[in-house]
Motif scaffolding. Structure first.
Motif, mmCIF file in Angstrom:
data_model
loop_
_atom_site.group_PDB
_atom_site.id
_atom_site.type_symbol
_atom_site.label_atom_id
_atom_site.label_comp_id
_atom_site.label_asym_id
_atom_site.label_seq_id
_atom_site.Cartn_x
_atom_site.Cartn_y
_atom_site.Cartn_z
ATOM 1 N N UNK A 1 -13.657 -11.152 -0.876
ATOM 2 C CA UNK A 1 -12.572 -10.234 -0.532
ATOM 3 C C UNK A 1 -11.602 -10.100 -1.708
ATOM 4 N N UNK A 2 -11.074 -8.882 -1.891
ATOM 5 C CA UNK A 2 -10.071 -8.636 -2.930
ATOM 6 C C UNK A 2 -8.766 -8.203 -2.264
ATOM 7 N N UNK A 3 -7.686 -8.130 -3.054
ATOM 8 C CA UNK A 3 -6.411 -7.679 -2.504
ATOM 9 C C UNK A 3 -6.501 -6.236 -2.025
ATOM 10 N N UNK A 4 -7.374 -5.453 -2.640
ATOM 11 C CA UNK A 4 -7.540 -4.067 -2.231
ATOM 12 C C UNK A 4 -8.031 -3.979 -0.792
ATOM 13 N N UNK A 5 -8.827 -4.966 -0.376
ATOM 14 C CA UNK A 5 -9.348 -4.989 0.995
ATOM 15 C C UNK A 5 -8.259 -5.280 2.023
ATOM 16 N N UNK A 6 -7.099 -5.773 1.563
ATOM 17 C CA UNK A 6 -6.001 -6.101 2.473
ATOM 18 C C UNK A 6 -5.038 -4.926 2.655
ATOM 19 N N UNK A 7 -5.436 -3.742 2.139
ATOM 20 C CA UNK A 7 -4.637 -2.512 2.280
ATOM 21 C C UNK A 7 -3.264 -2.627 1.626
ATOM 22 N N UNK A 8 -3.246 -3.240 0.456
ATOM 23 C CA UNK A 8 -2.009 -3.322 -0.322
ATOM 24 C C UNK A 8 -1.776 -1.981 -1.013
ATOM 25 N N UNK A 9 -0.533 -1.499 -1.028
ATOM 26 C CA UNK A 9 -0.237 -0.195 -1.618
ATOM 27 C C UNK A 9 -0.435 -0.242 -3.139
ATOM 28 N N UNK A 10 -0.754 0.916 -3.760
ATOM 29 C CA UNK A 10 -1.088 0.945 -5.190
ATOM 30 C C UNK A 10 -0.007 0.369 -6.103
ATOM 31 N N UNK A 11 1.271 0.605 -5.811
ATOM 32 C CA UNK A 11 2.338 0.118 -6.700
ATOM 33 C C UNK A 11 2.360 -1.412 -6.745
ATOM 34 N N UNK A 12 2.091 -2.064 -5.618
ATOM 35 C CA UNK A 12 2.034 -3.532 -5.607
ATOM 36 C C UNK A 12 0.735 -4.011 -6.242
ATOM 37 N N UNK A 13 -0.348 -3.295 -5.988
ATOM 38 C CA UNK A 13 -1.641 -3.652 -6.586
ATOM 39 C C UNK A 13 -1.540 -3.664 -8.107
ATOM 40 N N UNK A 14 -0.758 -2.718 -8.650
ATOM 41 C CA UNK A 14 -0.594 -2.666 -10.105
ATOM 42 C C UNK A 14 0.132 -3.915 -10.613
ATOM 43 N N UNK A 15 1.158 -4.355 -9.865
ATOM 44 C CA UNK A 15 1.876 -5.570 -10.241
ATOM 45 C C UNK A 15 0.996 -6.806 -10.139
ATOM 46 N N UNK A 16 0.179 -6.869 -9.089
ATOM 47 C CA UNK A 16 -0.742 -7.991 -8.914
ATOM 48 C C UNK A 16 -1.783 -8.021 -10.022
ATOM 49 N N UNK A 17 -2.234 -6.838 -10.408
ATOM 50 C CA UNK A 17 -3.226 -6.738 -11.476
ATOM 51 C C UNK A 17 -2.658 -7.243 -12.799
ATOM 52 N N UNK A 18 -1.410 -6.892 -13.084
ATOM 53 C CA UNK A 18 -0.762 -7.356 -14.318
ATOM 54 C C UNK A 18 -0.633 -8.882 -14.327
#
Length: 468
Positions: A1-18
């Motif tokens: 499972x990835x964070x994307x599977x948890x329905x995290x919004x794109x702006x937070x996903x970008x911060x998590x990716x960084x």
């Protein structure tokens, strides 16, 4: 499972990716959907499980979604309060939230004691959606009418058991009384003493319970060892262990503030760079010591339990218990500072005669016997030596004693054993390390590999005999 599977919004996903977050930890996987659904949460998790992201990521998302269409952000209200027991933990959580929310409009600030109140007042005047606070300073600002909690939508109580231990429970209750009755509450505690259980029943409504890595199951990836030492020899043993330059960083725990200062001074005399961190230090001193430790400018950080809350150092290879804690769960929290994020780590403990009952309690909680390091220069005297042959034959345990009733001495002089033999048990063998000095995660923890060093695990019966 990835964070994307948890329905995290794109702006937070970008911060998590960084921040190089890709796969959620078990507590994040279970907690994030529940919090996003608006449920109250009871999280039972020890340090190093990733609980900060488990509550902060969904809080950022909920507040971001609720902010849409509200117009100007110049009149921000505090909509989420995160209460923590120590300054270091509050600052660490604030730093993490800033990383996760960097591509959103959410603002956060830390409210802690030991630093200028005016700086925090300015941050509050600029507006904050989330505040991360210690109970003492927060109560001060509430009493001065500098903080209004009437708009709080989400409350987080982090490390509630530690706040109880530190005597903050009544401060916490006073703070909660200043908030709306209707709010989402997220409650995290590594242990559940009666007072905490009572609070849970009062505060939480039909909570989702998430339990990760119970205290009784110490992380197996952390290699543990114990030195049974003659009284007064702990500092000598610590200095000798730290002669190994491959131990790049070590977090040393003492029971008292005075003890932390004394160990630090003695390390300095041995030309080992060390700084102490405890409650008598100002917040600036504590933060400076922590930053020096994280950057590598300081090799050893000597801490008391309370001050160590919130210390999160990547690649921390060694935790050393200079004094064993009298609360078994505290041992688990201490050694959890190493071996984080799935990596290996090493926990070394010193034990004098009067600490044997603490050792017995710790082993009962973690449900395993901590391997003893044999053959070091400062062995505890007057302790029966378990005869491992009796265990193998299935007969009752016996003790190898001389005719005079004293423990029989080995023919070989332990003090003359090469250091490589007893250092190996504390992680000093070069073969057990990678080139960068960190513990090699592939190292075998089997009893057969330990027997190569001429050591063996002591039985619980032997420990009972020693403790009594």
């Amino acid at each position: 499972m990835t964070f994307k599977d948890l329905n995290i919004i794109p702006s937070i996903m970008e911060g998590l990716s960084k921040a190089n977050y890709t796969n959620p930890t078990p507590i994040q996987e279970q907690a994030i959907p529940a919090v996003l659904a608006g449920r109250d949460l009871l999280g039972c998790a020890q340090t190093g499980t990733g609980k900060t992201a488990a509550f902060s990521v969904p809080i950022i998302q909920l507040l971001s979604e609720r902010s849409k269409g509200q117009g100007s952000k110049s009149t921000r209200h505090i909509r989420s309060l995160i209460l923590t027991p120590t300054r270091e933990l509050a600052i660490q959580i604030a730093d993490n939230i800033k990383v996760y929310s960097r591509y959103t409009d959410i603002r956060c600030t830390a409210i802690v004691g030991g630093v200028s109140q005016k700086v925090q007042e300015r941050a509050l005047n600029q507006g904050a959606d989330i505040i991360i606070a210690t109970p003492g300073r927060l109560n001060d600002l509430i009493n001065q009418k500098r903080i209004d909690l009437k708009m709080v939508e989400i409350l987080v109580l982090d490390e509630a058991d530690r706040m109880l231990d530190m005597g903050f429970i009544h401060d916490v209750k006073r703070i909660i009384a200043k908030m709306p009755n209707k709010k989402q509450t997220l409650f995290f505690s590594a242990t559940m003493p009666p007072e905490i259980t009572k609070m849970v029943k009062t505060l939480l409504v039909d909570p989702v319970k998430v339990e990760i890595t119970p205290v009784s199951s110490t992380v197996d990836r952390i290699e543990q060892s114990i030195y049974l030492l003659e009284n007064g020899k702990k500092q000598h043993m610590l200095n000798q262990i730290l002669e190994d330059k491959s131990i790049v960083t070590a977090l040393v725990f003492t029971r008292t503030k005075r003890g932390a200062d004394r160990v630090t001074r003695d390390l300095a005399k041995a030309n080992i760079t060390a700084q102490a961190i405890h409650g008598n230090k100002s917040q600036n001193e504590r933060q400076r010591a922590l930053n020096n430790f994280k950057s590598g400018a300081t090799r050893v950080l000597v801490a008391t339990d309370i001050a160590a809350r919130g210390i999160d150092v990547e690649e921390l290879s060694h935790v050393i218990n200079f004094n064993l804690p009298n609360i078994p769960e505290t041992y688990v929290h201490r050694i959890g500072r190493t071996g984080r994020a799935g990596k290996s780590g090493m926990a070394i403990s010193f034990c004098e005669k009067d600490e044997l009952p603490f050792l017995k309690d710790i082993e009962k909680v973690i449900k395993k016997t901590i391997p003893e390091v044999k053959g070091h220069p400062y062995p505890m005297t007057g302790v029966p030596v378990f005869d491992k042959t009796s265990k193998a034959s299935g007969s009752k345990p016996s003790f190898n004693k001389s005719a005079a009733g004293k423990p029989a001495k080995s023919k070989a002089n332990p003090a003359r054993k090469p250091k490589s033999e007893w250092f190996a048990k504390s992680g000093k063998s070069n073969s057990s390390r990678s080139n960068d000095g960190r513990p090699n995660s592939s190292r075998s923890n089997s009893s057969s590999s330990k027997s190569n060093h001429g050591s063996f695990s002591r039985s619980s019966k032997t420990r009972n005999d020693r403790a009594n």
